[in-house]
Write a protein that holds these residues in place. Structure first.
Motif, PDB file in Angstrom:
ATOM      1  N   VAL A  58       0.856  -1.185   0.000  1.00 51.52           N
ATOM      2  CA  VAL A  58       0.000   0.000   0.000  1.00 51.52           C
ATOM      3  C   VAL A  58       0.891   1.234   0.000  1.00 51.52           C
ATOM      4  CG1 VAL A  58      -1.370   1.436   1.575  1.00 51.52           C
ATOM      5  CG2 VAL A  58      -2.153  -0.852   0.994  1.00 51.52           C
ATOM      6  N   LEU A  60       0.914   5.511   0.204  1.00 52.31           N
ATOM      7  CA  LEU A  60       0.087   6.608   0.706  1.00 52.31           C
ATOM      8  C   LEU A  60       0.333   7.865  -0.121  1.00 52.31           C
ATOM      9  CD1 LEU A  60       0.670   6.029   4.534  1.00 52.31           C
ATOM     10  CD2 LEU A  60      -0.970   4.940   2.985  1.00 52.31           C
ATOM     11  N   VAL A  82      -3.626   4.209  -1.472  1.00 57.10           N
ATOM     12  CA  VAL A  82      -4.493   4.875  -0.496  1.00 57.10           C
ATOM     13  C   VAL A  82      -4.448   6.354  -0.845  1.00 57.10           C
ATOM     14  CG1 VAL A  82      -4.662   5.617   1.919  1.00 57.10           C
ATOM     15  CG2 VAL A  82      -4.361   3.204   1.372  1.00 57.10           C
ATOM     16  N   VAL A 119      -0.556  -7.000   3.991  1.00 59.38           N
ATOM     17  CA  VAL A 119      -0.282  -5.670   3.446  1.00 59.38           C
ATOM     18  C   VAL A 119       0.913  -5.003   4.132  1.00 59.38           C
ATOM     19  CG1 VAL A 119      -1.254  -3.373   3.120  1.00 59.38           C
ATOM     20  CG2 VAL A 119      -2.724  -5.392   2.911  1.00 59.38           C
ATOM     21  N   VAL A 121       2.472  -1.372   4.401  1.00 60.44           N
ATOM     22  CA  VAL A 121       2.186   0.043   4.167  1.00 60.44           C
ATOM     23  C   VAL A 121       3.516   0.779   4.052  1.00 60.44           C
ATOM     24  CG1 VAL A 121       1.195   2.140   5.173  1.00 60.44           C
ATOM     25  CG2 VAL A 121      -0.020  -0.047   5.383  1.00 60.44           C
ATOM     26  N   ASP A 123       5.649   4.458   3.199  1.00 59.09           N
ATOM     27  CA  ASP A 123       5.576   5.916   3.097  1.00 59.09           C
ATOM     28  C   ASP A 123       6.980   6.494   3.256  1.00 59.09           C
ATOM     29  OD1 ASP A 123       4.357   8.350   2.706  1.00 59.09           O
ATOM     30  OD2 ASP A 123       3.092   8.234   4.488  1.00 59.09           O
ATOM     31  N   ALA A 132      -0.193   6.817   8.953  1.00 54.86           N
ATOM     32  CA  ALA A 132       0.030   5.369   8.969  1.00 54.86           C
ATOM     33  C   ALA A 132      -1.044   4.671   9.797  1.00 54.86           C
ATOM     34  CB  ALA A 132       1.419   5.055   9.513  1.00 54.86           C
ATOM     35  N   SER A 135      -4.152   4.435   7.811  1.00 56.40           N
ATOM     36  CA  SER A 135      -4.005   3.437   6.748  1.00 56.40           C
ATOM     37  C   SER A 135      -4.166   2.020   7.303  1.00 56.40           C
ATOM     38  CB  SER A 135      -2.630   3.548   6.106  1.00 56.40           C
ATOM     39  OG  SER A 135      -2.387   4.863   5.724  1.00 56.40           O
ATOM     40  N   LEU A 136      -3.565   1.783   8.450  1.00 54.92           N
ATOM     41  CA  LEU A 136      -3.708   0.461   9.066  1.00 54.92           C
ATOM     42  C   LEU A 136      -5.158   0.203   9.452  1.00 54.92           C
ATOM     43  CD1 LEU A 136      -0.500   0.366  11.296  1.00 54.92           C
ATOM     44  CD2 LEU A 136      -0.932  -0.945   9.212  1.00 54.92           C
ATOM     45  N   VAL A 139      -6.822  -0.931   6.361  1.00 57.46           N
ATOM     46  CA  VAL A 139      -6.444  -2.321   6.073  1.00 57.46           C
ATOM     47  C   VAL A 139      -7.260  -3.271   6.943  1.00 57.46           C
ATOM     48  CG1 VAL A 139      -4.556  -4.009   6.227  1.00 57.46           C
ATOM     49  CG2 VAL A 139      -4.111  -1.716   5.309  1.00 57.46           C
ATOM     50  N   VAL A 146      -2.172  -7.310   8.356  1.00 62.37           N
ATOM     51  CA  VAL A 146      -1.110  -6.295   8.359  1.00 62.37           C
ATOM     52  C   VAL A 146       0.250  -6.999   8.388  1.00 62.37           C
ATOM     53  CG1 VAL A 146      -0.078  -4.393   9.652  1.00 62.37           C
ATOM     54  CG2 VAL A 146      -2.575  -4.624   9.548  1.00 62.37           C
ATOM     55  N   VAL A 149       4.583  -1.837   8.560  1.00 62.86           N
ATOM     56  CA  VAL A 149       4.744  -0.486   8.002  1.00 62.86           C
ATOM     57  C   VAL A 149       6.235  -0.287   7.765  1.00 62.86           C
ATOM     58  CG1 VAL A 149       4.551   1.988   8.469  1.00 62.86           C
ATOM     59  CG2 VAL A 149       2.719   0.440   9.192  1.00 62.86           C
TER      60      VAL A 149
END
Ligand SMILES: O=P(O)(O)OC[C@H]1O[C@H](OP(=O)(O)OP(=O)(O)O)[C@H](O)[C@@H]1O
Ligand SMILES: Nc1ncnc2[nH]cnc12
Length: 179
Positions: A58, A60, A82, A119, A121, A123, A132, A135-136, A139, A146, A149
């Protein structure tokens, strides 16, 4: 510090008082303009994604897109955007959050994340952790797992890591650099 960390750090520019007084903005455009640094960053984030068993990356909007798209290709994983609210045309999940310098809402296409997905994430900067964390939350609401990150730079003094503890649920937060 490793050679790669030194290279990455040397290509991030501090811009005082942007976008408002008191914020030291971490500008990654010099890094993006250096093909060796950009490639090293892509490689490092792809390695993290695969090591933690991600099946999807993912990104951002907007700076996260720049990093996550090449990572997805390098790692052979699907890319899921996202986006800031109001941009995605399909059925979305939406989440509000606070930034170091304001508030915003983000969205993801609901059909892009399924319970089978793990996923990662990605950034550029983890500051307060609001982006973040939101975003989680997306998800999790989509029913996906998850993987973690991964960010280029964590601003340790803002303690975004603490804000993510609950949303991560034991998954890793990996920062290539911490300042
Ligand atoms: O940890 P936080 O306090 O949430 O801050 C980090 C976020 O802020 C920046 O994005 P921004 O919303 O400024 O958007 P941009 O990528 O479009 O520049 C950065 O790229 C992260 O996504
Ligand atoms: N200080 C900062 N530099 C760059 N991006 C940011 N996002 C939130 N805070 C930031």
């Amino acid at each position: 510090m490793t050679d790669i960390q030194e290279l990455l750090l040397s290509r991030i520019r501090d811009v005082p008082d942007h976008p408002k007084p008191g914020v030291v903005f971490k500008d990654i455009t010099p890094l993006l303009a250096d093909p060796a640094a950009f490639a090293a960053l892509t490689e490092a984030l792809a390695e993290i994604s695969l090591r933690h068993g991600a099946t999807r990356v993912v990104g951002l909007e907007a700076r996260g897109f720049i990093l996550a798209a090449p990572v997805a290709i390098r790692a052979g994983l699907g890319f899921v955007p996202v986006r800031k609210a109001g941009k995605l045309p399909g059925a979305t999940l939406r989440q509000a959050y606070d930034l170091e310098y304001g508030t915003a809402e983000i969205e993801v296409h609901a059909e892009d994340l399924t319970p089978e997905d793990r996923v990662m994430v990605i950034d550029d900067v983890l500051a307060t952790g609001g982006t973040a964390a939101a975003s989680l939350e997306l998800v999790r609401r989509a029913g996906a797992q998850v993987a973690g990150v991964a960010v280029l730079m964590e601003l340790g003094f803002l303690d975004g890591r603490a804000k993510l503890t609950q949303e991560l649920g034991g998954a890793p937060l990996e920062a290539l650099l911490t300042v």
